[in-house]
Scaffold this motif. Structure first.
Motif, mmCIF file in Angstrom:
data_model
loop_
_atom_site.group_PDB
_atom_site.id
_atom_site.type_symbol
_atom_site.label_atom_id
_atom_site.label_comp_id
_atom_site.label_asym_id
_atom_site.label_seq_id
_atom_site.Cartn_x
_atom_site.Cartn_y
_atom_site.Cartn_z
ATOM 1 N N LYS A 138 0.848 -1.191 0.000
ATOM 2 C CA LYS A 138 0.000 0.000 0.000
ATOM 3 C C LYS A 138 0.887 1.246 0.000
ATOM 4 O O LYS A 138 1.838 1.335 0.758
ATOM 5 C CB LYS A 138 -0.888 0.005 1.239
ATOM 6 N N LYS A 139 0.558 2.184 -0.880
ATOM 7 C CA LYS A 139 1.293 3.438 -0.969
ATOM 8 C C LYS A 139 0.610 4.472 -0.079
ATOM 9 O O LYS A 139 -0.594 4.702 -0.199
ATOM 10 C CB LYS A 139 1.326 3.929 -2.413
ATOM 11 N N VAL A 140 1.369 5.097 0.810
ATOM 12 C CA VAL A 140 0.856 6.151 1.679
ATOM 13 C C VAL A 140 1.776 7.360 1.555
ATOM 14 O O VAL A 140 2.945 7.227 1.235
ATOM 15 C CB VAL A 140 0.752 5.696 3.157
ATOM 16 N N THR A 141 1.235 8.529 1.812
ATOM 17 C CA THR A 141 2.025 9.751 1.792
ATOM 18 C C THR A 141 2.381 10.115 3.224
ATOM 19 O O THR A 141 1.511 10.158 4.088
ATOM 20 C CB THR A 141 1.248 10.895 1.126
ATOM 21 N N LYS A 142 3.643 10.386 3.454
ATOM 22 C CA LYS A 142 4.129 10.755 4.776
ATOM 23 C C LYS A 142 4.753 12.137 4.713
ATOM 24 O O LYS A 142 5.051 12.649 3.640
ATOM 25 C CB LYS A 142 5.158 9.736 5.268
ATOM 26 N N ALA A 143 4.976 12.735 5.865
ATOM 27 C CA ALA A 143 5.627 14.034 5.960
ATOM 28 C C ALA A 143 6.833 13.905 6.870
ATOM 29 O O ALA A 143 6.875 13.050 7.754
ATOM 30 C CB ALA A 143 4.671 15.084 6.495
ATOM 31 N N GLY A 144 7.818 14.747 6.655
ATOM 32 C CA GLY A 144 9.028 14.704 7.463
ATOM 33 C C GLY A 144 9.657 16.072 7.591
ATOM 34 O O GLY A 144 9.280 17.033 6.928
ATOM 35 N N PHE A 145 10.631 16.152 8.482
ATOM 36 C CA PHE A 145 11.401 17.368 8.716
ATOM 37 C C PHE A 145 12.500 17.460 7.664
ATOM 38 O O PHE A 145 13.156 16.468 7.366
ATOM 39 C CB PHE A 145 12.009 17.323 10.117
#
Length: 158
Positions: A138-145
């Motif tokens: 499954k492809k998910v979008t994540k956020a990071g610093f």
């Protein structure tokens, strides 16, 4: 495909509007990959820049910086320019977006300028995970610093 079309349209608008401004310099940058860059004057003390390069993926960045201070080291002028930068990276099934606050220090000598531009902010990127118990990918979008230090040299037109 829709993201690529939107991205190309944004790039076309940015490049076409860039010709309405006075170009200050063109150069090369390193730090977060390698980029060709162009810097243009929007209004007095406010510069915009466009970067095109490779960071492991195809990368386009746009930024603006405002000259707030000028001092000299010997006879060399040094400028302090805080600003913001927005970047897009794309590759095979990969698309990321970054938004950074930056602060550039640039040094001018005759027709050359050199700069260092640290930046902090955030970015979004795709990630792949396996779903339990089916183990489907499954492809998910994540956020990071995000933190980067860019440096470069450019030829000044003035």
């Amino acid at each position: 495909m829709k993201k690529a079309i939107v991205f190309v349209l944004i790039a076309i608008v940015a490049v076409s509007s860039a010709f309405a401004f006075k170009f200050n310099s063109v150069g090369i940058e390193a730090g977060n990959g390698f980029h060709a860059s162009a810097d243009m004057e929007i209004i007095k003390n406010l510069d915009g820049y466009f970067r095109l390069g490779y960071t492991g993926f195809f990368d386009i960045s746009l930024g603006a910086q405002y000259k707030v201070a000028e001092f000299k080291i010997g006879s060399t002028p040094v400028y302090l320019k805080p600003g913001a930068q927005m970047g897009f990276s794309m590759g095979d099934e990969y698309f990321s977006f970054s938004l950074l606050g930056t602060c550039a220090l640039s040094f001018d000598a005759d027709h050359l300028t050199a700069f260092v531009r640290p930046g902090v902010g955030f970015y979004t990127y795709p990630s792949y995970t396996y779903e339990y118990p089916s183990y489907d990918l499954k492809k998910v979008t994540k956020a990071g610093f995000a933190f980067l230090i860019e440096c470069g040299v450019a030829y000044l037109f003035n």
